[in-house]
Scaffold this motif. Structure first.
Motif, PDB file in Angstrom:
ATOM      1  N   GLN A 633       0.824  -1.201   0.000  1.00  0.00           N
ATOM      2  CA  GLN A 633       0.000   0.000   0.000  1.00  0.00           C
ATOM      3  C   GLN A 633       0.859   1.252   0.000  1.00  0.00           C
ATOM      4  N   TYR A 634       1.944   1.228   0.762  1.00  0.00           N
ATOM      5  CA  TYR A 634       2.836   2.395   0.828  1.00  0.00           C
ATOM      6  C   TYR A 634       3.454   2.680  -0.544  1.00  0.00           C
ATOM      7  N   GLN A 635       3.855   1.597  -1.232  1.00  0.00           N
ATOM      8  CA  GLN A 635       4.449   1.774  -2.560  1.00  0.00           C
ATOM      9  C   GLN A 635       3.441   2.358  -3.540  1.00  0.00           C
ATOM     10  N   GLN A 636       2.182   1.872  -3.495  1.00  0.00           N
ATOM     11  CA  GLN A 636       1.146   2.401  -4.380  1.00  0.00           C
ATOM     12  C   GLN A 636       0.856   3.867  -4.073  1.00  0.00           C
ATOM     13  N   ASP A 637       0.776   4.208  -2.791  1.00  0.00           N
ATOM     14  CA  ASP A 637       0.493   5.592  -2.411  1.00  0.00           C
ATOM     15  C   ASP A 637       1.616   6.531  -2.833  1.00  0.00           C
ATOM     16  N   MET A 638       2.855   6.099  -2.620  1.00  0.00           N
ATOM     17  CA  MET A 638       3.990   6.958  -2.993  1.00  0.00           C
ATOM     18  C   MET A 638       4.086   7.107  -4.507  1.00  0.00           C
ATOM     19  N   THR A 639       3.805   6.031  -5.236  1.00  0.00           N
ATOM     20  CA  THR A 639       3.814   6.126  -6.707  1.00  0.00           C
ATOM     21  C   THR A 639       2.759   7.116  -7.187  1.00  0.00           C
ATOM     22  N   ASN A 640       1.595   7.063  -6.593  1.00  0.00           N
ATOM     23  CA  ASN A 640       0.516   7.987  -6.946  1.00  0.00           C
ATOM     24  C   ASN A 640       0.896   9.428  -6.612  1.00  0.00           C
ATOM     25  N   THR A 641       1.583   9.612  -5.504  1.00  0.00           N
ATOM     26  CA  THR A 641       2.007  10.959  -5.103  1.00  0.00           C
ATOM     27  C   THR A 641       3.037  11.524  -6.074  1.00  0.00           C
ATOM     28  N   ILE A 642       3.995  10.695  -6.461  1.00  0.00           N
ATOM     29  CA  ILE A 642       5.093  11.170  -7.320  1.00  0.00           C
ATOM     30  C   ILE A 642       4.636  11.359  -8.762  1.00  0.00           C
ATOM     31  N   GLN A 643       3.912  10.361  -9.297  1.00  0.00           N
ATOM     32  CA  GLN A 643       3.554  10.409 -10.718  1.00  0.00           C
ATOM     33  C   GLN A 643       2.368  11.317 -11.008  1.00  0.00           C
TER      34      GLN A 643
END
Length: 1513
Positions: A633-643
């Motif tokens: 979940q953390y990886q998905q959230d951070m990817t969404n934040t960055i991209q």
């Protein structure tokens, strides 16, 4: 985030409304079962009902419910159906009724099986109607009904009648619907299929033209149905308004496709048809997918269909495909495309010569194929046999977008299913929690379809089996999490502050505002993964709360799950929260993320570890917890934040919520299931196909196992040789000894072992040789070797005389394979289980047996004293489990071989403790006892030194001192071949006389040499066992920690290990890592265990050389009683999650042993439920024992159905959703209870049951106010629901059915069976008879109940106990009670008469001479209490307005405003006692009165019926 619309609850019509309905009037005229003179069949009635009641109301559930409940299908539609009268209205009416039965979850096909002749014609008419034009005779809504009916048919393949029709649609000949080039390609792939295809063509040529045309229509049905759907789908506009009929048709169609793809028998040939139709491409390019609101569910269903069309399985063989095989298939597709491009399309040379890895992504495929023309794309697809060949002179009729998507979607690289699973977050987020399509509310009615997997009869592979259970378990947990979040957050009352921030106007026990949140660690990913291995954060909260709540927060343990919540309320300070409005928009909830506690931090910022050491006392109220976040979940959230530039979720949290520990194990179970899918699930070969639902369902029965055992020692199973002979009816029993005196147990029995396939041999004349040899049993009595001279050395023996079916269950359980025992109520299934365990223990001492049961069964079986393996919460649970092991020990099993695993290691101080550390303590204590015995033996032999110092020194002592003396003794007394043995030598030379001086004397009888020699050897066995045990205990000297010792016991010593299915799921990883091994599994109450929780215990050990060592699987349960508890109705009904593996095996056809003799209840009571079982009879004692043959004192009948009409114009009420109450029934039940107690019945022999929680609370309140602390009456043994009482029993049951509008969930026959089977001697049911007698499913029971008078018949002057036999006419006067007020008045008068009589007796006693008073002093003290009771009673004229029950409802409602855990009231909360002065009324208007006189006053006084506590259904 969009707020989901609140679904509306379907309100059932009242009885008066039912009676006023046009349908009811017709039913009474034409088909109602209770009407004797019915009008003849009239087809116009069906036409009128369909047009006026169904179509005109747009298929309203309420109308269809009325029709189905009136037995329209059973008594009118199908009974009179024939091809001559078949019509559109007739077909649609039948389909509506069948669909309604499935929605109500009641058997649907029984009526058709009774009259199957016209079903083939009917089914063909349905197929024809389903293909009709939507603007023709059948509307789209009607065709949606037909689709649902067909879906039910495809999901009912276990019904022979249905399967015979459906298989014509889904067999190999359906490939006629393929385009010729694709057909040729598929036949080329599998040469064997071409032979079958040629054979089909030959058979077709032999058919007459009409039959051949009919066959062709059936074979092409699904292909034509797909084309019809595509035309409907294309008619949906992108933005203009669309009728919901079209949307619902499309959703139901995709649901049908998913169900066809998810079953191997339907998928095998259909998947190719579906692929050839390019349905998925059409759907993904459709306008409906792009309609955000209308197409949301359709898109979710489409994703499920895409998953199953590409499932990793070989459609023809049914074998699961490995990741390498899937990669090979993908490469073959790409390379075939490259070859076609190289050979025929020069513009694609670059693509043809590229590396596969460079061109198999969606982006690269679009780059290469996007510039091509539509005609070129069509030609490429035709070379791949995806589309018909395009003539050179014509242009393609397909859109370029379709052609491009067809090629790209078929050849793009796909992520594997296991990778998708490993990347899935385990915690639900706000997007899932409030998505009504996958986590429906409690109001789910069963009307629409959902994007949920279904658990039916069969599964594609073990991966599919685990994945469906994984998803459903995750979503069902999500439903409970949603309830907890909504409860906690709404209690905190988040409002918007003046400055735009958040202010909390309330508080919640289970949630706290977050003061600070910081991510403190993001660990690097593992090789090949893109998510971090670990993410940790610190959460700081301020615990300015009461001490006990503070202790709860500080008591959070490692691995406890919490939820981090972000709310941004828009409502101003002081806004009242309304539970009827959508939750999210009121509180402004934005994000939800899960986390797992690592521990609380101390003053120095270090994690406080769990352990025996006391936790440090922290100063202040600020506490910080270190938590693990979900890395995926953390990886998905951070990817969404960055991209995408989204905000960082982890900087917004302002609430942390915890949950109750026993409800919070979902993450551990999900991790276990995911770990199973990442390993090679090695299920025994003999079980694999049965678990998936394929092959011969009897293949795992012991009679078909290749390794069945011919000779078995039944130990103490049989009480005598006569018992043995009666246990095998139809068999010829040959005993190896002729002397009747020697034909005593124990017995070894040699059975005739037949070939694994069970085929009969034939002699030369073709006659079967299946007679004498196959029916002959060789019985060998044997003597258990002498174990020593002490009384406790004698073997313990079974005392139960098992029936022949119980013996068959025991025999099957001892043999290898799968044994399923169906145990109806009172048939002794627990005794059978214990005997199986004992026999396996003695026959196979090297094997280990695992006992597993449901985690909620501990208190269900506690009352009957036959608990099997119990839950791990609560101290008294351990007592129950210890009682179980003591019961096992009663069958000659050494207690050192017993072990119980479970949570809650804060052990209970009981006589015997079978937990891990309890066993360690037992071993250490036993070691000391045995070393003391060694010391005594050493002293008796006169050996110097300290041989009893350790187990090791004791071993040397045995080897050099004891064995030498025994060998010398044997050489002296051994029988010489030339001389007669001297019996005196046995005693004279015996070296251990002094040691056995404390045994009963004389040790040697002197009667014969053989007898005394056996005694001597028994004495040596006793000594040898001491040293054998010490050798086993030697490890406890070498291992110093309790943990290491407990692990050693688990892995090496224990032979019988008990645990719950929940514990097995939670601790599988640890058990496998430890090297835990077992050979046999016995599951008790297996029909109440979730499917996945039944499966996991099979895999608690690593395979040996790629094979499972599991030899036996014994499942004991009763699928005719209640299934596992699933709180959400959608998962229960739509996904069939309540189906246990036991029930599924029964549906598939796995052989069962049905216990057929009950010993719990009177024969007359057993008749109320024995119709549900195969040949369930009664044990002899049910007819012979006085308690069963004697009548119930004061009551004319041993069971009776008492009709209860509206009380003061009110029947059932529903103050909160599903919180049903019926005041009239509650008062009536309590009045009868008081009457029985006043007659002399012990209160603890009476239990009050009801079918709803609301009624349970109401009855408890009434008892608290009427008689709770009254010494003349007391409290019943239990006041609870039928569901909670499963597994328990009592002598007398008073049952309230509550409902007066609709039958409700009692229509589930399994609940009816439980309700009818709880009573031993008397059952009295209070209900609205006019409602329940018309229910088709309840007819077998209610026809017996209504055969007796419907008014209560009592005999007030008959004393308890009575000498009257059951069924005899009473000598006392019978009084008929016609309603509740009459009963209340009668009980009041009876009570007052008793008080006055007692008072008069007391006054007389006071006038006796002093000597007589001294003699009666004890009686006098008792009567003084009764006098006090009388003085406390108000006179009848002063009785205030009655029922406190109404106000007790109000009290319950007020209590629910505190916490959900306070829903159930207690005597202390409501106030109860014999003195009205001591009552604490819940409201000023509540009458503070107690005793029967309050009920009497209720006959003329109105009552308050305000809302009651919310029920957790």
């Amino acid at each position: 985030m969009a707020t989901p619309a609140q679904p509306k609850k379907i309100v059932a019509p009242t009885v008066s409304q039912i009676n006023a309905e046009f349908v009811t009037q017709l039913a009474c005229k034409y088909w109602a079962p209770h009407i004797k003179k019915k009008s003849p069949f009239d087809i116009k009635v069906i036409e009128d009902i369909y047009e006026k009641e169904i179509v005109k109301s747009r298929f309203a559930i309420r109308k269809i419910m009325l029709l189905e409940f009136s037995q329209y299908l059973e008594n009118y539609l199908w009974m009179n159906y024939s091809p001559e009268v078949s019509s559109k209205a007739y077909l649609m009416s039948i389909c509506c009724m069948v669909n309604e039965k499935f929605r109500e979850n009641v058997p649907a096909w029984e009526t058709f099986k009774k009259k199957p002749d016209h079903f083939p014609f009917f089914f063909k008419c349905i197929l024809k109607a389903a293909l009709a034009e939507t603007d023709g005779e059948f509307s789209l809504h009607e065709q949606t009904v037909l689709l649902l009916f067909l879906d039910h048919c495809f999901n009912s393949l276990e019904v022979d009648l249905i399967r015979s029709q459906v298989q014509q649609l889904i067999s190999l000949p359906m490939w006629m619907g393929l385009q010729p080039a694709r057909l040729e390609l598929e036949l080329k792939k599998t040469p064997k299929l071409r032979k079958f295809w040629n054979l089909i063509k030959k058979n077709d040529e032999k058919m007459d033209p009409e039959a051949r045309e009919q066959a062709y229509q059936e074979r092409r049905f699904l292909s034509q149905l797909i084309q019809k759907f595509i035309s409907v789908l294309k008619s949906v506009p992108l933005s203009e308004p669309v009728t919901m009929d079209k949307v619902h048709y499309c959703e139901r169609f995709i649901e049908l496709m998913i169900d066809l793809e998810a079953l191997l028998p339907t998928r095998r040939w259909f998947n190719t048809i579906l692929d050839d139709s390019h349905l998925l491409v059409h759907c993904y390019l459709s306008n409906l997918v792009h309609r955000e609101e209308d197409g949301h569910l359709f898109s979710q269903l489409l994703d499920m269909l895409k998953f199953y069309t590409g499932f990793e399985i070989n459609d023809q063989t049914g074998n699961a495909l490995t990741e390498n095989e899937m990669t090979t298939i993908h490469y073959d597709r790409i390379t075939s495309l490259q070859r076609a491009a190289f050979a025929h399309f020069p513009e694609l040379y670059d693509f043809a010569l590229s590396n596969v890895a460079e061109v198999d992504t969606r982006e690269s495929l679009i780059k290469f194929f996007g510039p091509l023309s539509s005609n070129t794309l069509h030609q490429v697809a035709s070379y791949l046999c995806l589309l018909p060949t395009l003539p050179k002179t014509e242009d393609t009729t397909f859109d370029k977008e379709f052609l491009l998507e067809l090629l790209v979607s078929r050849h793009e690289r796909r992520i594997s299913q296991i990778q998708q699973l490993n990347q899935m977050p385990l915690y639900p987020t706000e997007k899932i929690i409030w998505d009504e399509n996958i986590v429906p509310t409690e109001y789910y009615s069963g009307e629409g379809c959902l994007a949920l997997p279904k658990l039916n009869l069969q599964f594609l592979t073990l991966h599919d089996y685990l994945l469906r259970n994984f998803n459903l378990f995750r979503l069902e947990s999500t439903y409970e999490i949603r309830q907890d979040i909504e409860d906690s957050v709404s209690r905190m009352k988040p409002w918007q502050s003046e400055y735009g921030g958040v202010v909390f106007g309330g508080w919640a026990r289970m949630a706290q505002p977050i003061v600070a949140f910081t991510v403190v660690e993001v660990a690097k990913p593992n090789i090949g993964e893109n998510w971090p291995t670990r993410v940790r954060a610190d959460v700081t909260i301020n615990l300015n709360v009461r001490d006990h709540i503070k202790d709860e927060w500080e008591g959070l343990r490692k691995h406890d799950v919490c939820f981090l919540i972000t709310v941004r309320p828009t409502k101003p300070y002081g806004t009242k929260f309304d539970r009827r409005r959508p939750f999210i928009e009121q509180v402004g909830l934005v994000y939800v993320r899960g986390c797992e506690i690592q521990g609380m931090l101390d003053d120095k910022g270090r994690v406080i570890e769990d352990g025996p050491e006391p936790r440090p006392n922290l100063r202040g109220e600020s506490r910080t917890f270190r938590v693990f976040l979900d890395p995926n979940q953390y990886q998905q959230d951070m990817t969404n934040t960055i991209q995408n530039g989204a905000e960082d979720v982890y900087e917004t949290f302002n609430i942390i919520m915890r949950r109750k520990p026993k409800e919070n194990n979902f993450k551990a179970v999900l991790e276990t299931i995911r770990n199973l899918m990442n390993t090679d699930c090695v299920v025994p070969d003999w079980l694999h196909d049965i678990i998936l639902g394929y092959g011969d369902p009897s293949s795992a029965h012991y009679s078909k196992m290749p390794n069945q055992i011919s000779t078995l020692d039944f130990n103490d199973t049989f009480l005598s040789i006569e018992h043995l002979k009666t246990s095998f009816p139809g068999h010829n029993v040959k005993v190896t000894v002729d002397d009747p005196a020697l034909q005593i147990p124990p017995f070894r029995i040699t059975f005739p072992v037949r070939s694994g396939k069970g085929k009969k041999r034939k002699d030369a004349d073709g006659e079967d040789e299946d007679t004498e040899e196959a029916k002959t049993l060789i019985v060998e009595p044997h003597v258990i070797p002498n174990r020593g001279p002490y009384p406790y050395n004698q073997p313990k023996r079974n005392t139960i005389q098992f029936t022949h079916t119980q013996i068959e269950a025991i025999r099957a359980g001892m043999q290898p394979g799968l044994t399923m025992v169906v145990g109806p109520p009172g048939t002794g299934k627990t005794d059978v289980a214990v005997q199986i365990i004992s026999n396996i223990y003695h026959n196979f001492p090297e094997q280990r047996t695992l006992i597993v049961t449901h985690s909620n069964q501990f208190f269900l079986r506690l009352q009957c004293g036959s608990i099997f393996c119990l839950l791990i919460y609560g101290s008294w649970v351990w007592i129950a489990l210890n009682q179980l092991f003591e019961k096992i020990m009663a069958l000659d099993i050494d207690e050192r071989h017993l072990l119980r695993l479970g949570h809650g290691e804060e052990e209970l101080e009981t006589e015997k403790d079978f937990s891990r550390y309890g066993r360690v303590n037992y071993v250490l204590a036993r070691r000391i006892e045995l070393l003391e015995e060694v010391k005594r033996l050493q002293k008796s032999l006169g050996v110097p030194g300290d041989a009893s110092y350790t187990c090791e020194t004791a071993g040397y002592f045995f080897l050099y001192q004891v064995m030498s003396r025994w060998e010398e003794y044997i050489s002296k007394v051994k029988n010489k071949s030339n001389t007669l043995p001297d019996v005196t030598e046995v005693s004279t030379f015996f070296p251990f006389h002094e040691y056995f001086a404390n045994a009963p004397q004389p040790i040697f009888k002197g009667r014969s040499y053989e007898e005394d020699m056996e005694i001597a050897e028994g004495c040596f066995r006793h000594i040898k066992k001491i040293f054998t045990q010490l050798e086993e205990f030697r490890a406890s000297e070498l291992l110093r920690s309790g943990l290491d010792r407990s692990k050693y016991l688990l892995v090496k010593e224990a032979k019988i290990i008990a645990m719950t299915c929940t514990h097995a799921a939670l601790k599988r990883h640890d058990l496998v890592k430890l090297g835990f091994k077992y050979d046999n599994i016995l599951m008790e109450e297996a029909a109440q265990i979730l499917e996945i929780e039944t499966f996991i215990p099979l895999l608690l050990q690593n395979p040996q050389d790629g094979f499972s060592r599991l030899k036996r699987w014994i499942m004991i349960g009763d699928h005719h009683q209640l299934p596992p508890v699933i709180k959400n109705m959608a998962f229960q009904k739509y996904s069939n999650m309540e189906q246990s593996l036991f029930t599924r095996f029964v549906r598939v056809g796995v052989p069962t042993v049905d216990l057929d003799a009950q010993g719990r209840a009177r024969a007359s009571l057993c008749n109320l439920y024995n119709w549900r079982y195969k040949n369930l009879g009664n044990l002899p004692h049910v007819q012979l024992l006085p308690e069963f043959s004697t009548a119930n004192a004061g009551l004319l009948y041993d069971f009776q159905l008492i009709n209860v009409e509206d009380f003061q114009g009110v029947g059932e009420s529903e103050p909160n959703p599903y919180f049903y109450q019926n005041l009239g029934e509650a008062e009536y039940v309590v009045a009868l209870f008081m009457y029985m107690c006043l007659l002399g019945y012990p209160a603890d022999k009476i239990s009050i049951l009801t079918t709803y929680n609301g009624q349970k609370h109401l009855i408890r309140d009434i008892i608290n106010r009427r008689c709770g602390s009254n010494p003349l009456i007391g409290r019943p043994n239990k006041v609870t629901t039928v569901d909670r009482f499963q597994g328990q029993q009592n002598d007398y049951i008073l049952l309230s059915l509550v409902r007066t509008r609709a039958v409700g969930h009692l229509r589930d026959v399994r609940r009816l069976v439980v309700a009818m089977s709880r009573a031993r001697l008397g059952l009295y049911i209070f209900a609205r008879v006019s409602l329940f007698q018309n229910c088709f499913e309840l007819t077998p029971a209610f026809s017996q109940l209504t055969a007796r008078p419907l008014h209560l018949h009592i005999i007030p002057t008959e004393p308890f106990p009575t000498s009257r036999k059951n069924g005899e006419r009473p000598s006392h006067e019978v009084q008929i009670i016609k309603n509740m007020p009459q009963m209340a008045n009668f009980v009041y008068n009876m009570y007052m008469h008793l008080i006055q009589t007692t008072h008069h007796y007391h006054q007389t006693l006071l006038q006796l001479p002093p000597a007589m008073v001294e003699e009666g002093e004890e009686i006098q003290s008792q009567e003084t209490e009764l006098e006090t009771e009388e003085e406390a009673m108000p006179v009848q004229a002063d009785v205030p307005s009655l029922t406190d029950a109404g106000s007790s409802q109000e009290a319950s409602a007020s209590q629910t405003e505190t916490t959900p855990s306070q829903t159930e009231t207690t005597p202390d909360q409501t106030g109860a006692g014999s003195n009205p002065e001591t009552l604490s009324p819940p409201s000023e208007s509540t009458a503070t009165m107690v005793g029967p006189e309050a009920a009497a006053a209720e006959a003329d006084t109105p009552q308050d019926t305000t809302s009651a506590a919310e029920e957790t259904k």
